[in-house]
Write an enzyme that holds these catalytic residues in place. Structure first.
Site, mmCIF file in Angstrom:
data_model
loop_
_atom_site.group_PDB
_atom_site.id
_atom_site.type_symbol
_atom_site.label_atom_id
_atom_site.label_comp_id
_atom_site.label_asym_id
_atom_site.label_seq_id
_atom_site.Cartn_x
_atom_site.Cartn_y
_atom_site.Cartn_z
ATOM 1 N N SER A 20 0.851 -1.175 0.000
ATOM 2 C CA SER A 20 0.000 0.000 0.000
ATOM 3 C C SER A 20 0.892 1.231 0.000
ATOM 4 O O SER A 20 1.838 1.328 -0.783
ATOM 5 C CB SER A 20 -0.935 -0.028 1.217
ATOM 6 O OG SER A 20 -1.785 1.087 1.240
ATOM 7 N N TYR A 42 -4.739 8.454 -6.050
ATOM 8 C CA TYR A 42 -3.733 7.505 -5.560
ATOM 9 C C TYR A 42 -4.177 6.939 -4.211
ATOM 10 O O TYR A 42 -4.143 5.719 -3.994
ATOM 11 C CB TYR A 42 -2.382 8.209 -5.430
ATOM 12 C CG TYR A 42 -1.252 7.314 -4.983
ATOM 13 C CD1 TYR A 42 -0.845 6.241 -5.764
ATOM 14 C CD2 TYR A 42 -0.589 7.555 -3.783
ATOM 15 C CE1 TYR A 42 0.197 5.408 -5.360
ATOM 16 C CE2 TYR A 42 0.460 6.747 -3.375
ATOM 17 C CZ TYR A 42 0.848 5.673 -4.158
ATOM 18 O OH TYR A 42 1.869 4.848 -3.752
ATOM 19 N N LYS A 72 -5.260 2.976 -2.956
ATOM 20 C CA LYS A 72 -4.668 2.287 -1.818
ATOM 21 C C LYS A 72 -5.717 1.981 -0.742
ATOM 22 O O LYS A 72 -5.651 0.945 -0.080
ATOM 23 C CB LYS A 72 -3.518 3.117 -1.236
ATOM 24 C CG LYS A 72 -2.355 3.300 -2.208
ATOM 25 C CD LYS A 72 -1.782 1.965 -2.686
ATOM 26 C CE LYS A 72 -0.525 2.158 -3.526
ATOM 27 N NZ LYS A 72 0.045 0.850 -3.973
#
Length: 281
Positions: free
Chosen positions: A139, A153, A157
């Site tokens: 992650s 982004y 994650k």
């Protein structure tokens, strides 16, 4: 629980041509393990020739689900088993949420989320049959919270971490461990290869402030340190569900958790008042 020693494991590492993936693959090879590297550009020449008999380099685009299954099956056929699967392949897109095109948004999720999903799905039948194994989901510090310019982004994650929490329960029933690894800053090509949105003028002042903060507070480390930490995790008898890499990530994890608990507590009365059992209408 693990049934193989630190020098008797087969690794499957995506995104292994550079950065954290390459550092981890190298560290595993150096201690005598077997490694399958999977990357868009794959070559054994990226690693010491002394390790080539324990190395299988596969060219792979993790967004291609069929190709992922073929690659995992090829890895098992070559080495006989899988022990550690590392979903490291990833890309980074920077920009304000309003600025993202549909293509950019989908591309971010395709690699960071769906790529890891396809690899996990392909590996699980083999790990279940063995009743052992370990999946490392790479992650990010951005998986702890959403920050300006990291919205998509972070979304990729967050999605990966939610998936991995569920997977840890499901795979755990078969003796397979799952660990979510949250790295901070490392000297990799993640930043140099990242995609940036076309900036809107309205966000100019915010961007200037972010650039100032990054210049003052950025901490980047040697990827080998991350590799050493991940080796310690797979060697552990009881590996953690989450592992923060670096002091910045560790401290931020605590700060984010404290803020969330404080907010929940401040709004407890409203939260509890929103629930009251009634008969079905």
């Amino acid at each position: 629980m693990h049934q193989t020693s630190g020098t008797d494991r087969t690794w499957f590492v995506t995104g292994a041509s550079s950065g954290l993936g390459r550092a981890l693959a190298t560290a595993a090879l150096e201690r005598g393990d077997r490694v399958v590297t999977a990357a868009r550009t794959a070559s054994v020449d990226a690693f010491d020739a002394h390790h080539h008999d324990r190395l299988l380099a596969l060219t792979l685009d993790v967004t291609d689900r069929g190709a992922v299954h073929q690659a995992v099956d090829a890895a098992v056929a070559h080495f006989g088993r899988l022990d550690v699967v590392v979903n490291n392949a990833g890309t980074m897109s920077m920009g304000m949420v309003e600025e993202f095109t549909e293509e950019q948004a989908r591309a971010q999720l395709e690699v960071n989320f769906f790529g890891a999903l396809w690899v996990s799905q392909a590996a699980l039948p083999h790990l279940r049959r063995q009743e052992s194994g370990h999946i490392l989901q790479i992650s990010s510090i951005a998986g702890l919270g959403g920050f300006p310019a990291t919205g998509l982004y972070s979304a990729s994650k967050f999605a990966l971490e939610g998936l991995s929490e569920a997977l840890a329960h499901e795979a755990g029933a078969f003796g397979v461990d799952v660990t979510i690894v949250q790295p901070g800053g490392y000297w990799t090509n993640l930043y140099t290869a990242m995609v940036s949105t076309t900036p809107l003028a309205a966000y100019g002042p915010l961007r200037a402030e972010l650039e100032r903060q990054f210049a003052e507070g950025s901490v980047d480390s040697d990827p080998r340190l991350a590799a050493e930490a991940m080796l310690a995790v797979v060697d552990a008898d009881e590996p953690p569900l989450r592992l923060a890499l670096g002091s910045m990530t560790y401290d931020l994890a605590h700060e984010v958790s404290r803020q969330r608990v404080a907010t929940w507590a401040a709004w407890e009365q409203v939260s509890r008042a929103a629930e009251h059992a009634v008969a079905q209408p």
